[in-house]
Design an enzyme around this catalytic site. Structure first.
Site, PDB file in Angstrom:
ATOM      1  N   CYS A   1       0.291   0.976  10.079  1.00 35.77           N
ATOM      2  CA  CYS A   1       0.004  -0.388   9.653  1.00 35.77           C
ATOM      3  C   CYS A   1       1.685  -1.073   8.604  1.00 35.77           C
ATOM      4  O   CYS A   1       2.743  -0.192   8.343  1.00 35.77           O
ATOM      5  CB  CYS A   1      -0.675   0.737   7.898  1.00 35.77           C
ATOM      6  SG  CYS A   1      -1.199  -0.662   6.851  1.00 35.77           S
TER       7      CYS A   1
ATOM      8  N   CYS B   1     -18.848  -8.262   3.604  1.00 35.75           N
ATOM      9  CA  CYS B   1     -18.186  -6.540   3.441  1.00 35.75           C
ATOM     10  C   CYS B   1     -17.074  -5.730   2.773  1.00 35.75           C
ATOM     11  O   CYS B   1     -16.726  -7.652   2.448  1.00 35.75           O
ATOM     12  CB  CYS B   1     -18.283  -6.523   4.929  1.00 35.75           C
ATOM     13  SG  CYS B   1     -17.184  -5.000   5.154  1.00 35.75           S
TER      14      CYS B   1
ATOM     15  N   CYS C   1     -16.078 -10.233   5.664  1.00 36.14           N
ATOM     16  CA  CYS C   1     -15.295  -9.311   5.417  1.00 36.14           C
ATOM     17  C   CYS C   1     -13.586  -9.282   3.947  1.00 36.14           C
ATOM     18  O   CYS C   1     -13.048 -10.829   4.924  1.00 36.14           O
ATOM     19  CB  CYS C   1     -15.211  -8.557   6.202  1.00 36.14           C
ATOM     20  SG  CYS C   1     -16.379  -7.690   7.569  1.00 36.14           S
TER      21      CYS C   1
ATOM     22  N   CYS D   1      -0.239   5.432   6.473  1.00 40.54           N
ATOM     23  CA  CYS D   1      -0.385   5.154   8.183  1.00 40.54           C
ATOM     24  C   CYS D   1       0.501   4.498   8.777  1.00 40.54           C
ATOM     25  O   CYS D   1       1.532   3.875   8.459  1.00 40.54           O
ATOM     26  CB  CYS D   1      -1.859   4.112   8.449  1.00 40.54           C
ATOM     27  SG  CYS D   1      -3.086   4.724   6.510  1.00 40.54           S
TER      28      CYS D   1
ATOM     29  N   ARG E   1     -18.840  -2.788  17.892  1.00 36.71           N
ATOM     30  CA  ARG E   1     -17.919  -3.772  16.843  1.00 36.71           C
ATOM     31  C   ARG E   1     -16.424  -4.211  17.835  1.00 36.71           C
ATOM     32  O   ARG E   1     -15.717  -3.196  17.644  1.00 36.71           O
ATOM     33  CB  ARG E   1     -17.490  -4.828  15.749  1.00 36.71           C
ATOM     34  CG  ARG E   1     -16.859  -5.648  15.734  1.00 36.71           C
ATOM     35  CD  ARG E   1     -17.214  -6.096  14.405  1.00 36.71           C
ATOM     36  NE  ARG E   1     -18.450  -6.014  13.425  1.00 36.71           N
ATOM     37  CZ  ARG E   1     -18.984  -5.455  12.432  1.00 36.71           C
ATOM     38  NH1 ARG E   1     -18.032  -4.559  11.525  1.00 36.71           N
ATOM     39  NH2 ARG E   1     -19.856  -5.646  12.397  1.00 36.71           N
TER      40      ARG E   1
ATOM     41  N   CYS F   1     -19.939   0.769   7.961  1.00 39.89           N
ATOM     42  CA  CYS F   1     -19.326   0.247   8.946  1.00 39.89           C
ATOM     43  C   CYS F   1     -18.122   1.137   8.823  1.00 39.89           C
ATOM     44  O   CYS F   1     -16.864   0.750   8.083  1.00 39.89           O
ATOM     45  CB  CYS F   1     -18.577  -1.144   8.571  1.00 39.89           C
ATOM     46  SG  CYS F   1     -17.550  -1.516  10.290  1.00 39.89           S
TER      47      CYS F   1
ATOM     48  N   CYS G   1       0.911  -1.151   0.069  1.00 40.81           N
ATOM     49  CA  CYS G   1       0.287   0.252  -0.089  1.00 40.81           C
ATOM     50  C   CYS G   1       1.120   0.943  -0.411  1.00 40.81           C
ATOM     51  O   CYS G   1       1.953   0.929   0.187  1.00 40.81           O
ATOM     52  CB  CYS G   1      -0.753  -0.427   0.924  1.00 40.81           C
ATOM     53  SG  CYS G   1      -2.069   1.541   1.440  1.00 40.81           S
TER      54      CYS G   1
END
Length: 460
Positions: A164, A234, A201, A161, A377, A294, A157
């Site tokens: 991450c 998801c 998901c 972030c 969640r 979500c 990616c």
């Protein structure tokens, strides 16, 4: 001369309006609008016309259902809401508030930061009592949704972030892999279903889908295939435009995850390759396509308590509350800026990954109170908490978890361990494509529900 005759017409109307508000607060035990509920447990009803001809207050008094011994097996099944979150909310469009055991709750979108901060900073025992009571007013606390998350494209990616492990800007144990084949994903979904999961998901390490047409077509096939198995589907694929959201909806996507992570103020300290407004736009695209949103955040990013309140404020003031709000605890990974900072023994207390069960429970409880109809969640970081600590979070209002042995790139409790925990706590899993159970307190008439119809609903 009476006092009323001394008042102007405008003042008289003001007095009457206040009388209506008082009447609303005293209204008791309204019932779910769905006809099957009304026909089964409605015992008495009355209507009072207020002094304002545009306001009607309906007071419904419900009574316990017949003894289960006199019901057939089909009749003994739990009463459920519609599965679609928009249909569920439509059933309560005219609801003003709920009250039970000295606690009053309402679904609203005009929360102020100070109001949320006041809730967040309550003494812990009081916060837990309020949240647990609100949870029981709107949900069956014994039912917990089970979701499984699979990384269909790991690493590589381009985002920065700072938490991450999948960013190309950080040197971590994660090595980039190509997107999984459709059949591989469907086999993983079947294993998850066989283990008891009801929502599957799929996550891909992208900043955005962009022009990845070939990969997107494969994802559409994955969504169709998983949906065809009877599982809810998801995805979390980074930023989406409106057309991509529409195509995912048509393929059968149930929900889309796109976390805000933290408050708008702290966000630039965590991520610089994407703006907060970009995330909000993706959420709007998903919502406009009719897909359930979500959206939650992560604790342990070096944020202050004011940032946690700020995140909840953004979520609670969206045009529609998210269907589900994941609350994550940072799993610090060596090689990431936050992971390396957490590993620095010379940093005494910087707020990074310094998250305990009380922090999680406080965040979950506040979310439960300000967004009563939202699933909360318990997500990443759950492995670091004991069973007793997890129970504390369920008591705070969590009613959804991720299960399976992996959350993208970090460990998670295995299926068998979660089943043992469910048995120990008396929990049952929420079935796929079935709405949540109606709160037992609503069915038996323990909760007082005030409904308002007419042109004055803006104060509800």
């Amino acid at each position: 001369m009476t006092m009323m005759s001394l008042l102007s017409l405008e003042e008289v109307n003001t007095v009457r309006y206040k009388m209506v508000l008082i009447a609303l607060r005293g209204a008791t035990a309204a019932l779910n609008r769905s006809t099957h509920l009304k026909s089964s447990i409605l015992s008495t009803a009355s209507r009072s016309l207020s002094t304002n001809p545009h306001v009607v207050v309906d007071k419904f008094v419900s009574s316990p259902p017949p003894s289960t011994s006199s019901l057939s097996h089909a009749q003994q099944q739990p009463v459920r809401h519609p599965n679609d979150v928009h249909d569920r909310n439509a059933n309560y469009i005219d609801e003003d508030e709920r009250s039970m055991a000295g606690v009053t709750a309402t679904v609203r979108h005009n929360w102020t930061k100070s109001e949320i901060a006041e809730i967040y900073t309550l003494p812990f025992h009081e916060l837990m009592y309020r949240a647990s009571t609100v949870h029981r007013m709107y949900w069956d606390p014994s039912e917990v949704q089970q979701c499984t998350l699979l990384s269909i494209k790991t690493g590589g990616c381009t985002e920065d972030c700072s938490y991450c492990s999948q960013s190309t800007r950080h040197k971590t144990f994660v090595k980039p892999t190509p997107t999984m084949k459709v059949q591989e994903v469907l086999e993983a979904a079947k294993r998850a279903k066989d283990a008891g999961s009801t929502r599957f998901c799929m996550g891909a390490a992208w900043r955005e889908l962009g022009n990845k047409k070939n990969a997107f077509n494969h994802i559409l096939d994955m969504v169709k295939g998983v949906n065809g198995m009877g599982l809810e589907v998801c995805c979390t694929l980074g930023m989406l435009n409106a057309e991509q959201a529409k195509q995912l909806k048509e393929a059968g996507l149930t929900a889309y995850n796109h976390n805000l992570d933290t408050s708008p103020e702290h966000y630039p300290n965590v991520i610089t390759t994407r703006k907060y407004e970009d995330r909000l736009q993706t959420i709007a695209n998903v919502r406009d396509a009719g897909i359930s949103v979500c959206c939650g955040g992560i604790l342990g990013l070096g944020e202050k308590e004011t940032d946690r309140v700020g995140l909840l404020h953004v979520l609670a003031t969206l045009p529609e509350h998210p269907e589900s709000v994941p609350i994550n605890a940072l799993v610090a990974v060596e090689g990431t800026p936050l992971g390396d900072a957490e590993a620095d023994e010379n940093v005494d207390s910087d707020g990074i990954a310094d998250v305990d069960a009380f922090d999680m429970a406080r965040m979950i409880a506040t979310a439960r109170i300000v967004m009563p109809r939202t699933m909360v969640r318990l997500s990443a970081g759950r492995l670091s908490f004991s069973e007793a600590e997890q129970f504390l979070m369920f008591q705070a209002g969590a009613n959804s978890i991720f299960n399976g042995d992996k959350l993208l790139t970090t460990d998670n409790p295995e299926f068998d361990e979660d089943m043992e925990l469910f048995n120990k706590l008396g929990f049952v899993g929420k079935p796929a494509h079935a709405g949540p159970r109606v709160a037992p307190s609503e069915v038996t008439g323990e909760v007082e529900i005030t409904k308002v119809r007419g042109s004055e609903q803006q104060y509800a």
